[in-house]
Design a protein around this motif. Structure first.
Motif, short mmCIF file in Angstrom:
data_model
loop_
_atom_site.label_atom_id
_atom_site.label_comp_id
_atom_site.label_asym_id
_atom_site.label_seq_id
_atom_site.Cartn_x
_atom_site.Cartn_y
_atom_site.Cartn_z
N ALA A 211 -7.58 -2.07 -14.45
CA ALA A 211 -6.20 -1.88 -14.91
C ALA A 211 -5.98 -2.56 -16.25
O ALA A 211 -5.32 -2.01 -17.15
CB ALA A 211 -5.22 -2.42 -13.87
N VAL A 212 -6.54 -3.76 -16.40
CA VAL A 212 -6.42 -4.48 -17.67
C VAL A 212 -7.14 -3.71 -18.78
O VAL A 212 -6.60 -3.51 -19.88
CB VAL A 212 -6.99 -5.91 -17.55
N ALA A 213 -8.37 -3.28 -18.49
CA ALA A 213 -9.17 -2.57 -19.49
C ALA A 213 -8.51 -1.27 -19.92
O ALA A 213 -8.51 -0.91 -21.10
CB ALA A 213 -10.57 -2.29 -18.93
N ILE B 206 3.06 -2.46 -13.11
CA ILE B 206 3.98 -1.80 -12.18
C ILE B 206 3.34 -0.59 -11.51
O ILE B 206 3.42 -0.42 -10.28
CB ILE B 206 5.28 -1.35 -12.91
N THR B 207 2.70 0.27 -12.29
CA THR B 207 2.07 1.48 -11.73
C THR B 207 0.97 1.11 -10.75
O THR B 207 0.85 1.69 -9.67
CB THR B 207 1.50 2.37 -12.85
N LEU B 208 0.17 0.12 -11.13
CA LEU B 208 -0.91 -0.33 -10.26
C LEU B 208 -0.35 -0.85 -8.93
O LEU B 208 -0.92 -0.57 -7.86
CB LEU B 208 -1.72 -1.43 -10.95
N LEU C 51 -1.58 0.26 -5.25
CA LEU C 51 -2.16 -0.68 -4.30
C LEU C 51 -1.40 -0.70 -2.98
O LEU C 51 -2.00 -0.80 -1.90
CB LEU C 51 -2.21 -2.08 -4.91
N LEU C 52 -0.09 -0.61 -3.06
CA LEU C 52 0.71 -0.56 -1.85
C LEU C 52 0.39 0.70 -1.04
O LEU C 52 0.32 0.66 0.20
CB LEU C 52 2.21 -0.60 -2.20
N ARG C 53 0.19 1.79 -1.75
CA ARG C 53 -0.18 3.04 -1.09
C ARG C 53 -1.58 2.93 -0.46
O ARG C 53 -1.80 3.41 0.67
CB ARG C 53 -0.13 4.19 -2.09
N GLN C 54 -2.50 2.29 -1.16
CA GLN C 54 -3.86 2.10 -0.64
C GLN C 54 -3.81 1.29 0.66
O GLN C 54 -4.51 1.60 1.62
CB GLN C 54 -4.73 1.37 -1.66
N PRO D 101 -6.13 -10.26 -1.54
CA PRO D 101 -5.18 -9.64 -0.61
C PRO D 101 -3.72 -9.64 -1.09
O PRO D 101 -2.93 -8.81 -0.65
CB PRO D 101 -5.33 -10.50 0.66
N ASP D 102 -3.37 -10.56 -1.98
CA ASP D 102 -1.99 -10.67 -2.46
C ASP D 102 -1.75 -9.69 -3.60
O ASP D 102 -2.18 -9.92 -4.73
CB ASP D 102 -1.72 -12.11 -2.92
N ILE D 103 -1.06 -8.61 -3.31
CA ILE D 103 -0.81 -7.57 -4.31
C ILE D 103 0.05 -8.09 -5.45
O ILE D 103 -0.11 -7.66 -6.61
CB ILE D 103 -0.19 -6.32 -3.65
N GLU D 104 0.95 -9.01 -5.17
CA GLU D 104 1.78 -9.59 -6.23
C GLU D 104 0.91 -10.30 -7.26
O GLU D 104 1.10 -10.16 -8.47
CB GLU D 104 2.81 -10.57 -5.64
N LYS D 105 -0.08 -11.07 -6.79
CA LYS D 105 -0.98 -11.77 -7.70
C LYS D 105 -1.87 -10.79 -8.47
O LYS D 105 -2.24 -11.05 -9.61
CB LYS D 105 -1.86 -12.75 -6.92
N ARG D 106 -2.20 -9.69 -7.86
CA ARG D 106 -3.06 -8.69 -8.51
C ARG D 106 -2.34 -7.97 -9.64
O ARG D 106 -2.99 -7.40 -10.51
CB ARG D 106 -3.56 -7.66 -7.49
N THR D 107 -1.02 -8.00 -9.58
CA THR D 107 -0.26 -7.17 -10.53
C THR D 107 0.70 -7.94 -11.43
O THR D 107 1.28 -7.36 -12.34
CB THR D 107 0.55 -6.11 -9.77
#
Length: 381
Positions: free
Chosen positions: A142-144, A31-33, A37-40, A52-58
């Motif tokens: 983020a995972v690490a 959630i925090t990430l 990412l949206l801000r970036q 490019p897909d932020i949903e998939k990244r998070t």
């Protein structure tokens, strides 16, 4: 199956196959990430190399059916060469960042993860796994961070207590509900050395980077480099280590655990002038196994030309003239014009003037005119 015992067995086995650190976390959304990412994206700070897909990244559930946990791994890499090579005034050298020393880490880490997957499935037949290194959808860092590998430093790198930030990261999503490890508390404190040392000011603030002006990104682009950053790059051919080199937690950190990561000095610090005429085949045969070769030879050659200009290497004028007059790529010709303008001298003015008469590409013409104008101004001064 006793999941707690399986976790202990995995940890033991990971050490046997050359994984230097391993951590476990939930497969909950990041959630925090997502907010970061949206801000970036809003600030246009993303490099464009990311998923490019932020949903998939998070959200791991978009990548894997019913994920239960994520395993994070880290492998330490060297920060110093055992054998040194030095450039001279007549034979200058460039430098590849430490993350490109030795064999491509993507391949090395995938190999470790494949072994780990096989080990897990043998002991837990119902196990399902999905591994990724760097180019996957999830954020390795983020995972690490959540898996307790290290904390996310102000330089946007994961810093481990054991190895500093000189670690490669990878992860594995699985359907096994492992007990999550505890994240490590941020230990950067009031230190801002990385922000102060960043050559381009890409580290906007602690934990936030404008990837578009980070030298690591700039060295991987294929177009003309903005004038603002040409001299700042120095002799970097691929990547940048500045924010890691100044980090207090990296002081004295130099690990040579993995033969695959040992640098060949001639590849890590190659001679610049030969790079200007290297063929595609030679480049692939020489640098193909390194992480720094993934974008091909064009960015490396452009950066080598910039480095020769940075050094004002008069011995490179002949090679740069050949590039300027005969290379079919406008970016390479135009960059050669800029480098010759930095070197200067009567012969250089003649070369630039000759090229100006024959050149047709508007971008190269602009570079030629700019270089000549600079030299003429210096002559009058």
């Amino acid at each position: 199956m006793d999941i707690r015992r399986l976790k202990e067995e995995i940890i033991t086995y990971s050490q046997e196959i050359g994984i230097d650190k391993i951590g476990f976390t939930t497969a909950d959304p990041f959630i925090t990430l997502k907010g970061r990412l949206l801000r970036q994206r809003e600030l246009n700070y993303q490099s464009g190399f990311e998923e490019p897909d932020i949903e998939k990244r998070t959200d791991p559930s978009l990548l894997f059916d019913e994920p239960a946990s994520i395993i994070s791994i880290a492998l330490a890499y060297p920060s110093k060469m055992k054998t040194h090579v030095r450039g001279t005034k007549t034979d200058r050298r460039g430098i590849f960042s430490r993350s490109s020393w030795g064999d491509d880490y993507h391949i090395v880490l995938r190999n470790r993860l494949e072994k780990l997957e096989k080990f897990i499935v043998e002991r837990y037949p119902d196990a399902r796994c999905k591994s990724m290194v760097d180019t996957g959808e999830l954020s390795d860092r983020a995972v690490a961070e959540r898996a307790g590998i290290g904390w996310s430093g102000k330089n946007c790198s994961i810093i481990t207590p054991e190895f500093g930030s000189y670690v490669y990261l990878g992860e594995m999503i699985t359907n096994i509900p492992f007990e999550p490890d505890t994240p490590i508390e941020d230990q950067c404190g009031t230190c801002n050395k990385c922000l102060e040392a960043c050559p381009t000011g890409a580290l906007v603030q602690g934990g936030q980077i404008n990837a578009k002006i980070c030298i690591s990104y700039l060295t991987q682009t294929k177009d003309f480099l903005p004038e603002t950053y040409r001299s700042v790059i120095g002799n970097r051919l691929y990547g940048c280590d500045t924010c890691q080199m100044v980090c207090p937690y990296n002081k004295g950190m130099d690990f040579h655990f993995h033969p695959e990561f040992e640098p060949d000095p001639e590849l890590a610090k190659p001679r610049l002038k030969p790079l200007l005429s290297i063929s595609n085949k030679e480049f692939k045969n020489t640098f193909g196994k390194t992480a720094g070769a993934w974008r091909g030879k064009k960015p490396i050659q452009r950066n080598a030309i910039l480095a020769l200009g940075h050094f004002k290497d008069e011995t490179a004028v002949g090679e740069l003239e050949k590039v300027l007059k005969h290379d079919p790529r406008p970016v390479i010709r135009g960059t050669a014009a800029w480098a010759l303008g930095k070197i200067g001298g009567k012969r250089v003015k003649e070369i630039l003037s000759e090229a100006l008469a024959d050149e047709r590409d508007p971008d190269v013409l602009e570079e030629l005119e700019g270089a000549l104008e600079k030299l003429n101004h210096e002559t009058k001064a």
